[in-house]
Scaffold this motif. Structure first.
Motif, PDB file in Angstrom:
ATOM      1  N   ASP A 176       0.828  -1.209   0.000  1.00 12.53           N
ATOM      2  CA  ASP A 176       0.000   0.000   0.000  1.00 12.53           C
ATOM      3  C   ASP A 176       0.863   1.261   0.000  1.00 12.53           C
ATOM      4  OD1 ASP A 176      -2.273  -1.585   0.050  1.00 12.53           O
ATOM      5  OD2 ASP A 176      -2.704  -1.230   2.181  1.00 12.53           O
ATOM      6  N   GLN A 177       1.930   1.271   0.808  1.00 11.61           N
ATOM      7  CA  GLN A 177       2.825   2.431   0.843  1.00 11.61           C
ATOM      8  C   GLN A 177       3.504   2.633  -0.509  1.00 11.61           C
ATOM      9  OE1 GLN A 177       5.597   2.591   4.092  1.00 11.61           O
ATOM     10  NE2 GLN A 177       4.020   2.194   5.612  1.00 11.61           N
ATOM     11  N   PHE A 178       3.917   1.543  -1.131  1.00 17.69           N
ATOM     12  CA  PHE A 178       4.536   1.620  -2.456  1.00 17.69           C
ATOM     13  C   PHE A 178       3.556   2.215  -3.464  1.00 17.69           C
ATOM     14  CE2 PHE A 178       5.654  -0.279  -6.574  1.00 17.69           C
ATOM     15  CZ  PHE A 178       6.976   0.113  -6.677  1.00 17.69           C
ATOM     16  N   ASP A 179       2.315   1.741  -3.447  1.00 16.78           N
ATOM     17  CA  ASP A 179       1.298   2.246  -4.363  1.00 16.78           C
ATOM     18  C   ASP A 179       1.039   3.737  -4.136  1.00 16.78           C
ATOM     19  OD1 ASP A 179       1.071  -0.291  -5.455  1.00 16.78           O
ATOM     20  OD2 ASP A 179      -0.754  -0.792  -4.323  1.00 16.78           O
ATOM     21  N   ARG A 180       0.981   4.151  -2.868  1.00 17.36           N
ATOM     22  CA  ARG A 180       0.757   5.573  -2.568  1.00 17.36           C
ATOM     23  C   ARG A 180       1.925   6.428  -3.034  1.00 17.36           C
ATOM     24  NH1 ARG A 180      -1.169   3.308   2.279  1.00 17.36           N
ATOM     25  NH2 ARG A 180       0.669   4.011   3.426  1.00 17.36           N
ATOM     26  N   ALA A 181       3.141   5.918  -2.861  1.00 19.36           N
ATOM     27  CA  ALA A 181       4.316   6.669  -3.311  1.00 19.36           C
ATOM     28  C   ALA A 181       4.297   6.842  -4.820  1.00 19.36           C
ATOM     29  CB  ALA A 181       5.601   5.964  -2.877  1.00 19.36           C
ATOM     30  N   LEU A 182       3.989   5.778  -5.553  1.00 15.72           N
ATOM     31  CA  LEU A 182       3.922   5.889  -7.011  1.00 15.72           C
ATOM     32  C   LEU A 182       2.823   6.846  -7.446  1.00 15.72           C
ATOM     33  CD1 LEU A 182       4.544   2.265  -8.317  1.00 15.72           C
ATOM     34  CD2 LEU A 182       6.116   4.196  -8.252  1.00 15.72           C
ATOM     35  N   ALA A 183       1.687   6.803  -6.777  1.00 15.56           N
ATOM     36  CA  ALA A 183       0.599   7.712  -7.111  1.00 15.56           C
ATOM     37  C   ALA A 183       1.008   9.155  -6.842  1.00 15.56           C
ATOM     38  CB  ALA A 183      -0.656   7.358  -6.314  1.00 15.56           C
ATOM     39  N   SER A 184       1.735   9.370  -5.762  1.00 14.50           N
ATOM     40  CA  SER A 184       2.205  10.715  -5.426  1.00 14.50           C
ATOM     41  C   SER A 184       3.149  11.233  -6.504  1.00 14.50           C
ATOM     42  CB  SER A 184       2.906  10.700  -4.072  1.00 14.50           C
ATOM     43  OG  SER A 184       3.410  11.976  -3.762  1.00 14.50           O
ATOM     44  N   TYR A 185       4.080  10.385  -6.951  1.00 17.41           N
ATOM     45  CA  TYR A 185       4.995  10.805  -8.005  1.00 17.41           C
ATOM     46  C   TYR A 185       4.256  11.008  -9.326  1.00 17.41           C
ATOM     47  CZ  TYR A 185       9.017   9.965  -4.996  1.00 17.41           C
ATOM     48  OH  TYR A 185       9.939  10.027  -3.987  1.00 17.41           O
ATOM     49  N   GLY A 186       3.224  10.228  -9.561  1.00 13.22           N
ATOM     50  CA  GLY A 186       2.431  10.423 -10.774  1.00 13.22           C
ATOM     51  C   GLY A 186       1.711  11.759 -10.775  1.00 13.22           C
ATOM     52  N   ALA A 187       1.219  12.164  -9.608  1.00 14.56           N
ATOM     53  CA  ALA A 187       0.494  13.427  -9.490  1.00 14.56           C
ATOM     54  C   ALA A 187       1.438  14.622  -9.379  1.00 14.56           C
ATOM     55  CB  ALA A 187      -0.426  13.384  -8.268  1.00 14.56           C
ATOM     56  N   ASN A 188       2.667  14.377  -8.925  1.00 14.45           N
ATOM     57  CA  ASN A 188       3.638  15.454  -8.706  1.00 14.45           C
ATOM     58  C   ASN A 188       4.985  15.022  -9.273  1.00 14.45           C
ATOM     59  OD1 ASN A 188       1.990  17.197  -6.743  1.00 14.45           O
ATOM     60  ND2 ASN A 188       1.920  15.175  -5.794  1.00 14.45           N
ATOM     61  N   ALA A 189       5.078  14.939 -10.590  1.00 16.20           N
ATOM     62  CA  ALA A 189       6.268  14.399 -11.241  1.00 16.20           C
ATOM     63  C   ALA A 189       7.542  15.160 -10.870  1.00 16.20           C
ATOM     64  CB  ALA A 189       6.089  14.396 -12.748  1.00 16.20           C
ATOM     65  N   HIS A 190       7.425  16.429 -10.531  1.00 13.06           N
ATOM     66  CA  HIS A 190       8.615  17.199 -10.159  1.00 13.06           C
ATOM     67  C   HIS A 190       9.288  16.667  -8.902  1.00 13.06           C
ATOM     68  CE1 HIS A 190       5.523  18.986  -7.597  1.00 13.06           C
ATOM     69  NE2 HIS A 190       6.522  19.391  -6.816  1.00 13.06           N
ATOM     70  N   LEU A 191       8.547  15.912  -8.100  1.00  9.31           N
ATOM     71  CA  LEU A 191       9.125  15.360  -6.875  1.00  9.31           C
ATOM     72  C   LEU A 191      10.190  14.301  -7.151  1.00  9.31           C
ATOM     73  CD1 LEU A 191       5.990  14.983  -4.578  1.00  9.31           C
ATOM     74  CD2 LEU A 191       7.778  16.738  -4.464  1.00  9.31           C
ATOM     75  N   VAL A 192      10.125  13.651  -8.321  1.00  2.00           N
ATOM     76  CA  VAL A 192      11.098  12.605  -8.633  1.00  2.00           C
ATOM     77  C   VAL A 192      12.503  13.195  -8.637  1.00  2.00           C
ATOM     78  CG1 VAL A 192      11.877  10.940 -10.356  1.00  2.00           C
ATOM     79  CG2 VAL A 192       9.425  11.227  -9.930  1.00  2.00           C
ATOM     80  N   SER A 193      12.720  14.251  -9.406  1.00  2.00           N
ATOM     81  CA  SER A 193      14.062  14.836  -9.464  1.00  2.00           C
ATOM     82  C   SER A 193      14.417  15.521  -8.146  1.00  2.00           C
ATOM     83  CB  SER A 193      14.190  15.811 -10.638  1.00  2.00           C
ATOM     84  OG  SER A 193      13.279  16.881 -10.497  1.00  2.00           O
ATOM     85  N   GLU A 194      13.435  16.139  -7.497  1.00  2.73           N
ATOM     86  CA  GLU A 194      13.704  16.784  -6.209  1.00  2.73           C
ATOM     87  C   GLU A 194      14.195  15.771  -5.180  1.00  2.73           C
ATOM     88  OE1 GLU A 194      11.221  18.959  -2.659  1.00  2.73           O
ATOM     89  OE2 GLU A 194      10.538  19.278  -4.719  1.00  2.73           O
ATOM     90  N   HIS A 195      13.524  14.635  -5.077  1.00  3.93           N
ATOM     91  CA  HIS A 195      13.909  13.614  -4.109  1.00  3.93           C
ATOM     92  C   HIS A 195      15.221  12.943  -4.512  1.00  3.93           C
ATOM     93  CE1 HIS A 195       9.537  13.224  -2.470  1.00  3.93           C
ATOM     94  NE2 HIS A 195      10.109  14.378  -2.184  1.00  3.93           N
TER      95      HIS A 195
END
Length: 50
Positions: free
Chosen positions: A20-39
């Motif tokens: 569930d945590q993995f799914d939420r993290a992927l959904a978060s990155y899908g909704a906020n793609a800029h977070l991928v490079s930031e993180h």
């Protein structure tokens, strides 16, 4: 009783929570793609010592 690979059984609740945590993290990155490079940049900063 010795612990062996055959005697180990995963905790179903823990497996579900991690999934569930993995799914939420992927959904978060899908909704906020800029977070991928930031993180990734944050992780690189930590790896590089500052």
């Amino acid at each position: 009783m010795p612990i062996t690979p055959r005697s180990w059984a995963p905790d179903a609740g823990l497996v579900r929570e991690v999934g569930d945590q993995f799914d939420r993290a992927l959904a978060s990155y899908g909704a906020n793609a800029h977070l991928v490079s930031e993180h990734a940049n944050h992780e690189e900063s930590i790896r590089g010592g500052g």
